[in-house]
Design a protein around this motif. Structure first.
Motif, PDB file in Angstrom:
ATOM      1  N   VAL A  83       0.868  -1.175   0.000  1.00 41.30           N
ATOM      2  CA  VAL A  83       0.000   0.000   0.000  1.00 41.30           C
ATOM      3  C   VAL A  83       0.900   1.219   0.000  1.00 41.30           C
ATOM      4  O   VAL A  83       1.782   1.351   0.848  1.00 41.30           O
ATOM      5  N   LEU A  84       0.678   2.091  -0.946  1.00 44.24           N
ATOM      6  CA  LEU A  84       1.461   3.318  -1.078  1.00 44.24           C
ATOM      7  C   LEU A  84       0.611   4.507  -0.681  1.00 44.24           C
ATOM      8  O   LEU A  84      -0.443   4.747  -1.266  1.00 44.24           O
ATOM      9  N   ALA A  85       1.062   5.234   0.329  1.00 47.37           N
ATOM     10  CA  ALA A  85       0.467   6.520   0.683  1.00 47.37           C
ATOM     11  C   ALA A  85       1.425   7.567   0.137  1.00 47.37           C
ATOM     12  O   ALA A  85       2.601   7.591   0.497  1.00 47.37           O
ATOM     13  N   ILE A  86       0.931   8.404  -0.762  1.00 48.16           N
ATOM     14  CA  ILE A  86       1.808   9.364  -1.439  1.00 48.16           C
ATOM     15  C   ILE A  86       1.144  10.736  -1.480  1.00 48.16           C
ATOM     16  O   ILE A  86      -0.055  10.848  -1.759  1.00 48.16           O
ATOM     17  N   ARG A  87       1.940  11.747  -1.192  1.00 45.79           N
ATOM     18  CA  ARG A  87       1.428  13.124  -1.221  1.00 45.79           C
ATOM     19  C   ARG A  87       1.022  13.471  -2.650  1.00 45.79           C
ATOM     20  O   ARG A  87       1.735  13.152  -3.609  1.00 45.79           O
ATOM     21  N   LYS A  88      -0.142  14.075  -2.789  1.00 46.55           N
ATOM     22  CA  LYS A  88      -0.631  14.487  -4.109  1.00 46.55           C
ATOM     23  C   LYS A  88       0.397  15.393  -4.781  1.00 46.55           C
ATOM     24  O   LYS A  88       1.033  16.217  -4.135  1.00 46.55           O
ATOM     25  N   GLY A  89       0.579  15.188  -6.069  1.00 48.80           N
ATOM     26  CA  GLY A  89       1.525  15.976  -6.839  1.00 48.80           C
ATOM     27  C   GLY A  89       2.882  15.316  -7.006  1.00 48.80           C
ATOM     28  O   GLY A  89       3.678  15.748  -7.836  1.00 48.80           O
ATOM     29  N   LEU A  90       3.167  14.282  -6.224  1.00 47.19           N
ATOM     30  CA  LEU A  90       4.428  13.553  -6.371  1.00 47.19           C
ATOM     31  C   LEU A  90       4.220  12.410  -7.351  1.00 47.19           C
ATOM     32  O   LEU A  90       3.182  11.762  -7.338  1.00 47.19           O
ATOM     33  N   ASP A  91       5.219  12.159  -8.176  1.00 48.10           N
ATOM     34  CA  ASP A  91       5.058  11.171  -9.242  1.00 48.10           C
ATOM     35  C   ASP A  91       5.505   9.776  -8.819  1.00 48.10           C
ATOM     36  O   ASP A  91       4.696   8.889  -8.638  1.00 48.10           O
ATOM     37  N   PHE A  92       6.771   9.547  -8.713  1.00 44.49           N
ATOM     38  CA  PHE A  92       7.354   8.264  -8.324  1.00 44.49           C
ATOM     39  C   PHE A  92       6.693   7.078  -9.029  1.00 44.49           C
ATOM     40  O   PHE A  92       6.062   6.229  -8.391  1.00 44.49           O
ATOM     41  N   PRO A  93       6.829   7.004 -10.351  1.00 47.48           N
ATOM     42  CA  PRO A  93       6.151   5.932 -11.092  1.00 47.48           C
ATOM     43  C   PRO A  93       6.548   4.529 -10.642  1.00 47.48           C
ATOM     44  O   PRO A  93       5.719   3.622 -10.686  1.00 47.48           O
ATOM     45  N   HIS A  94       7.781   4.334 -10.176  1.00 47.80           N
ATOM     46  CA  HIS A  94       8.203   2.999  -9.743  1.00 47.80           C
ATOM     47  C   HIS A  94       7.345   2.519  -8.569  1.00 47.80           C
ATOM     48  O   HIS A  94       6.864   1.385  -8.564  1.00 47.80           O
TER      49      HIS A  94
END
Length: 129
Positions: free
Chosen positions: A67-78
């Protein structure tokens, strides 16, 4: 029927108290992760670490949901590519509210072929009733 969820962030006080170096934290996390049913990754800025990469890759090797929690606007496609579920957030208060409502048991039960994006439009599918 709870599941064990691994997030190295939850161990930060332990690491600090014990004086763990970055390398020791990395090795500890990769070993500890084997005991868990799910890995929870948090990307809050443009900076990532070797540990974050290792945990994500280890979840694939262990066949654990990631499960990935990621700040909106950050990409990090991997990270997005290997994540089984993604929670995007603006502020930590919103993330905290969302995470408290997510049914992680359901996420563990679902297969990797049923990837979902936990955004505002469909998060209700995974909320605890």
């Amino acid at each position: 029927a709870g599941h064990n969820i691994f997030c190295s962030l939850w161990e930060s006080e332990f690491f600090e108290r014990e004086g763990y170096s970055a390398a020791r934290i990395y090795n500890y996390c990769l070993q500890a992760q084997k005991e868990y049913d799910l890995t929870f990754g948090l990307v809050k800025s443009e900076d990532t670490s070797l540990g974050m990469e290792g945990e994500a890759g280890n979840s694939l090797e262990l066949h654990q949901p990631y499960v990935l929690a990621i700040r909106k606007g950050l990409d990090f496609p991997h990270f997005r590519e290997i994540a089984d579920y993604i929670i995007e957030f603006d502020e930590f208060s919103g993330l905290y509210h969302t995470v408290r409502q997510v049914d992680f048991d359901d996420i563990v039960k679902k297969s990797r072929s049923q990837r979902r994006h936990l955004g505002d439009e469909n998060i209700a599918d995974y909320l605890v009733a």
